[in-house]
Design a protein around this motif. Structure first.
Motif, PDB file in Angstrom:
ATOM      1  N   GLY A  16       0.912  -1.373   0.272  1.00  0.00           N
ATOM      2  CA  GLY A  16       0.140   0.132  -0.145  1.00  0.00           C
ATOM      3  C   GLY A  16       0.854   1.084   0.060  1.00  0.00           C
ATOM      4  O   GLY A  16       0.578   2.426  -0.710  1.00  0.00           O
ATOM      5  N   TRP A  17       1.978   1.314   0.787  1.00  0.00           N
ATOM      6  CA  TRP A  17       2.941   2.299   0.643  1.00  0.00           C
ATOM      7  C   TRP A  17       3.663   2.775  -0.540  1.00  0.00           C
ATOM      8  O   TRP A  17       3.651   3.766  -0.956  1.00  0.00           O
ATOM      9  N   LEU A  18       4.114   1.608  -1.287  1.00  0.00           N
ATOM     10  CA  LEU A  18       4.435   1.725  -2.516  1.00  0.00           C
ATOM     11  C   LEU A  18       3.604   2.263  -3.548  1.00  0.00           C
ATOM     12  O   LEU A  18       4.017   2.758  -4.393  1.00  0.00           O
ATOM     13  N   HIS A  19       2.513   1.697  -3.499  1.00  0.00           N
ATOM     14  CA  HIS A  19       1.510   2.130  -4.378  1.00  0.00           C
ATOM     15  C   HIS A  19       1.208   3.698  -4.349  1.00  0.00           C
ATOM     16  O   HIS A  19       0.996   4.168  -5.266  1.00  0.00           O
ATOM     17  N   LEU A  20       1.601   4.272  -3.420  1.00  0.00           N
ATOM     18  CA  LEU A  20       1.332   5.856  -3.426  1.00  0.00           C
ATOM     19  C   LEU A  20       2.591   6.450  -3.766  1.00  0.00           C
ATOM     20  O   LEU A  20       2.616   7.822  -4.318  1.00  0.00           O
TER      21      LEU A  20
ATOM     22  N   ILE B 291      16.798   4.820  -1.765  1.00  0.00           N
ATOM     23  CA  ILE B 291      16.452   4.513  -0.451  1.00  0.00           C
ATOM     24  C   ILE B 291      16.407   5.878   0.226  1.00  0.00           C
ATOM     25  O   ILE B 291      15.338   6.101   1.082  1.00  0.00           O
ATOM     26  N   ALA B 292      17.006   6.656  -0.079  1.00  0.00           N
ATOM     27  CA  ALA B 292      17.083   8.167   0.685  1.00  0.00           C
ATOM     28  C   ALA B 292      15.624   8.742   0.474  1.00  0.00           C
ATOM     29  O   ALA B 292      15.012   9.165   1.433  1.00  0.00           O
ATOM     30  N   TYR B 293      15.107   8.616  -0.833  1.00  0.00           N
ATOM     31  CA  TYR B 293      13.741   9.426  -1.052  1.00  0.00           C
ATOM     32  C   TYR B 293      12.743   8.471  -0.504  1.00  0.00           C
ATOM     33  O   TYR B 293      12.007   8.714   0.213  1.00  0.00           O
ATOM     34  N   LEU B 294      12.800   6.866  -0.511  1.00  0.00           N
ATOM     35  CA  LEU B 294      12.017   6.217   0.336  1.00  0.00           C
ATOM     36  C   LEU B 294      11.918   6.404   1.851  1.00  0.00           C
ATOM     37  O   LEU B 294      10.897   6.439   2.275  1.00  0.00           O
TER      38      LEU B 294
END
Length: 321
Positions: free
Chosen positions: A59-63, A115-118
């Protein structure tokens, strides 16, 4: 990271972005034919590997991603992009979920920025992001391969073959069992033949997904909001992208391939004519000869003869004008 497979007989190290793995093992065309026939493997252990675990991961990656992944079934491969606020492509991820963790491989050297963005977008979500590049090597098996996959290894299977997320410590042992190896140049030749764009090759700081045919494959048009969606929707509904990806057949009499960034002009305007595009990837294909992917202005006629530097080129449409 430097692959231990560079010690195999005939290995010639790749340069540039693909430094760290073999460009070839002594016979470029034999290696291409082997991959096309479904035999051998490609060492992609220089690519970045990122995982996302936790119960909120999909759900988080979907955003955040351009792809619809909120209900991604375990074992189903997909690919996705991360865009800037203006809709320009920043990252390309090649994903699979194993039921507990999303595994993704990305272009060499891009995993830290990703990774920094995530990490900056985690907020209250129950997710854990990890850089697995140091302990995980990506190995590509071509379509049709019957090579064995070790138990417990995560596999990302597509129409173009299988990507294995192999423990890095097992890479040499697996190579001994699975050979013959094919270099990154053979892998690139088949990628160009299949008209598949690659981040950092077909893209620049202005590239939007429509230009490269990434709509559908990596961009879902019916999902919810994500950064850059406004640009995607506007181009889809109201207009056309300013540039388009094309496949080029190059003059086979030239000894040298036009490198990345070579300017493309209309042949009938001569060497001083206006620039209409650039070569993005050029290769020597075992059947097609010298070919390339290029990005050109959308309004260039589809039947217009072109020149890439001093090399004559005939185009095939990939993205419709």
């Amino acid at each position: 990271m430097k692959s231990p497979l560079l010690s195999l007989p005939g290995a010639v190290a790749a340069e540039g972005v693909d430094e760290g793995v073999a460009a070839h093992y002594g016979d470029l065309f034999r290696e291409q034919r082997a991959l096309a026939d479904g035999t051998g493997f490609v060492d992609l252990s220089h690519r970045g590997v990122v995982t996302v675990s936790g119960e909120d991961r999909l759900g988080w990656l979907h955003l955040l991603l351009t792809q619809h992944v909120s209900e991604l079934p375990a074992g189903q491969a997909t690919e996705a992009l991360i865009l800037s606020a203006h809709g320009h492509i920043e990252h390309a991820l090649y994903l699979v979920d194993d039921g507990a963790t999303v595994w993704a491989h990305v272009e060499p050297g891009t995993q830290e920025a990703l990774i920094a963005y995530l990490e900056s977008m985690k907020f209250f979500y129950r997710v854990e992001v990890a850089d697995r590049t140091a302990d995980t090597a990506v190995v590509h098996l071509p379509a049709g391969s019957i090579a064995e996959v070790p138990d417990g290894v995560v596999v990302r299977e597509t129409a173009h073959g299988r990507d294995l997320f192999l423990p890095r410590e097992d890479l040499e042992t697996y190579a001994e069992k699975t050979g013959p190896p094919a270099g990154i140049l053979a892998h690139e030749a088949l990628r160009v033949e299949q008209h598949r764009p690659r981040l950092g090759f077909e893209t620049d700081h202005r590239t939007i997904p429509h230009e490269l045919g990434w709509i559908g494959a990596a961009v879902h048009l019916q999902k919810g909001c994500y950064r850059g969606q406004e640009t995607v929707a506007r181009v889809q509904n109201l207009g056309k992208p300013p540039r388009r990806l094309v496949f080029l057949h190059l003059d086979g009499s030239d000894v040298h391939l036009p490198p990345h960034g070579t300017e493309i002009r209309l042949a009938d305007e001569g060497p001083d004519g206006r620039k209409v595009g650039v070569i993005t990837t050029s290769v020597r294909h075992y059947e097609l000869g010298p070919v390339a992917l290029a990005v050109i202005k959308r309004n260039v006629p589809v039947d217009a003869p072109l020149t890439a530097g001093d090399t004559a080129a005939a185009q095939e449409t990939v993205v419709e004008p």
